[in-house]
Write a protein that holds these residues in place. Sequence first.
Motif, PDB file in Angstrom:
ATOM      1  N   MET A  38      -2.685   7.658   9.270  1.00  0.00           N
ATOM      2  CA  MET A  38      -2.371   7.290  10.643  1.00  0.00           C
ATOM      3  C   MET A  38      -2.622   5.822  10.974  1.00  0.00           C
ATOM      4  SD  MET A  38      -3.036   9.610  13.956  1.00  0.00           S
ATOM      5  CE  MET A  38      -4.597  10.012  13.326  1.00  0.00           C
ATOM      6  N   GLY A  39      -1.518   5.152  11.373  1.00  0.00           N
ATOM      7  CA  GLY A  39      -1.601   3.776  11.825  1.00  0.00           C
ATOM      8  C   GLY A  39      -1.589   2.731  10.728  1.00  0.00           C
ATOM      9  N   LYS A  40      -1.516   3.148   9.475  1.00  0.00           N
ATOM     10  CA  LYS A  40      -1.503   2.190   8.365  1.00  0.00           C
ATOM     11  C   LYS A  40      -0.076   1.740   8.072  1.00  0.00           C
ATOM     12  CE  LYS A  40      -5.900   2.604   7.723  1.00  0.00           C
ATOM     13  NZ  LYS A  40      -6.753   1.791   8.525  1.00  0.00           N
ATOM     14  N   GLU A  41       0.055   0.590   7.406  1.00  0.00           N
ATOM     15  CA  GLU A  41       1.374   0.047   7.108  1.00  0.00           C
ATOM     16  C   GLU A  41       1.938   0.610   5.813  1.00  0.00           C
ATOM     17  OE1 GLU A  41       3.625  -4.259   6.509  1.00  0.00           O
ATOM     18  OE2 GLU A  41       1.563  -4.251   7.261  1.00  0.00           O
ATOM     19  N   LEU A  42       3.205   0.987   5.869  1.00  0.00           N
ATOM     20  CA  LEU A  42       3.977   1.404   4.700  1.00  0.00           C
ATOM     21  C   LEU A  42       5.224   0.522   4.658  1.00  0.00           C
ATOM     22  CD1 LEU A  42       3.766   5.297   5.081  1.00  0.00           C
ATOM     23  CD2 LEU A  42       2.411   3.840   3.569  1.00  0.00           C
ATOM     24  N   THR A  43       5.902   0.497   3.529  1.00  0.00           N
ATOM     25  CA  THR A  43       7.116  -0.313   3.425  1.00  0.00           C
ATOM     26  C   THR A  43       8.354   0.573   3.588  1.00  0.00           C
ATOM     27  OG1 THR A  43       7.414  -0.031   1.046  1.00  0.00           O
ATOM     28  CG2 THR A  43       5.959  -1.845   1.770  1.00  0.00           C
ATOM     29  N   PRO A  44       9.484   0.003   4.043  1.00  0.00           N
ATOM     30  CA  PRO A  44      10.723   0.779   4.081  1.00  0.00           C
ATOM     31  C   PRO A  44      11.090   1.365   2.709  1.00  0.00           C
ATOM     32  CG  PRO A  44      10.961  -1.130   5.478  1.00  0.00           C
ATOM     33  CD  PRO A  44       9.640  -1.289   4.741  1.00  0.00           C
ATOM     34  N   THR A  45      10.773   0.653   1.639  1.00  0.00           N
ATOM     35  CA  THR A  45      11.041   1.164   0.293  1.00  0.00           C
ATOM     36  C   THR A  45      10.257   2.454   0.039  1.00  0.00           C
ATOM     37  OG1 THR A  45      11.464  -1.063  -0.538  1.00  0.00           O
ATOM     38  CG2 THR A  45      10.937   0.624  -2.185  1.00  0.00           C
ATOM     39  N   GLN A  46       8.999   2.499   0.474  1.00  0.00           N
ATOM     40  CA  GLN A  46       8.158   3.685   0.246  1.00  0.00           C
ATOM     41  C   GLN A  46       8.629   4.897   1.046  1.00  0.00           C
ATOM     42  OE1 GLN A  46       4.475   1.662   1.387  1.00  0.00           O
ATOM     43  NE2 GLN A  46       3.646   2.098  -0.646  1.00  0.00           N
ATOM     44  N   VAL A  47       9.286   4.683   2.191  1.00  0.00           N
ATOM     45  CA  VAL A  47       9.635   5.790   3.093  1.00  0.00           C
ATOM     46  C   VAL A  47      11.138   6.027   3.178  1.00  0.00           C
ATOM     47  CG1 VAL A  47       7.523   5.456   4.433  1.00  0.00           C
ATOM     48  CG2 VAL A  47       9.628   4.317   5.168  1.00  0.00           C
TER      49      VAL A  47
END
Length: 186
Positions: A38-47
């Motif tokens: 929750m609230g952490k950064e992910l990349t568009p590539t990962q998702v």
Amino acid sequence: MTDIQSLFKEHCIVPDVVKIAPSELLNVQYPSGVAITMGKELTPTQVKDKPTVKWAAKEEEYYTLAMVDPDAPSRESPKFREWHHWLVGNILGSDMNKGEVLSDYIGSGPPKGTGLHRYVYLIYKQTGKCDFSKVPKLPNNSGDKRGKFSIAKFAEQHKLGTPVAGNFYLAQYDDYVPKLYAKLKG
């Protein structure tokens, strides 16, 4: 107040998306191997690919799942708030395969230079099976009719009440975004 409720307020998801934060955590796991913290950064590539979602569902109940970006095209100028990335109704229990796909999954695609966007997942418990026949069914190769959506208004219209589970992550532009845009032009 739970951690979920505190973080929804801290990140202004309450009131930007919903008036009341859910109290249960929605577990979201992507095929890339990452899970939402929750609230952490992910990349568009990962998702980029449709995730698996799990929550404390009752097998005889119906649910609606939504994923929205309230920061379209940017948090400073959210003129397309909310852009919905995924919408599935009439999910029986926790079996997503038994749900009615209203808007097929599209991963994160924050425009270049717009900073971090919030991507919010919400689960609503339905009072029974809903009639979504008037809701346009949107494929995953088009961005049409996804902007200026309001999950709060949708929930009110379909008598879904307040969300029972949720989660969110942050993402900003990466080199996958142009590939997503090309797919959406379809």
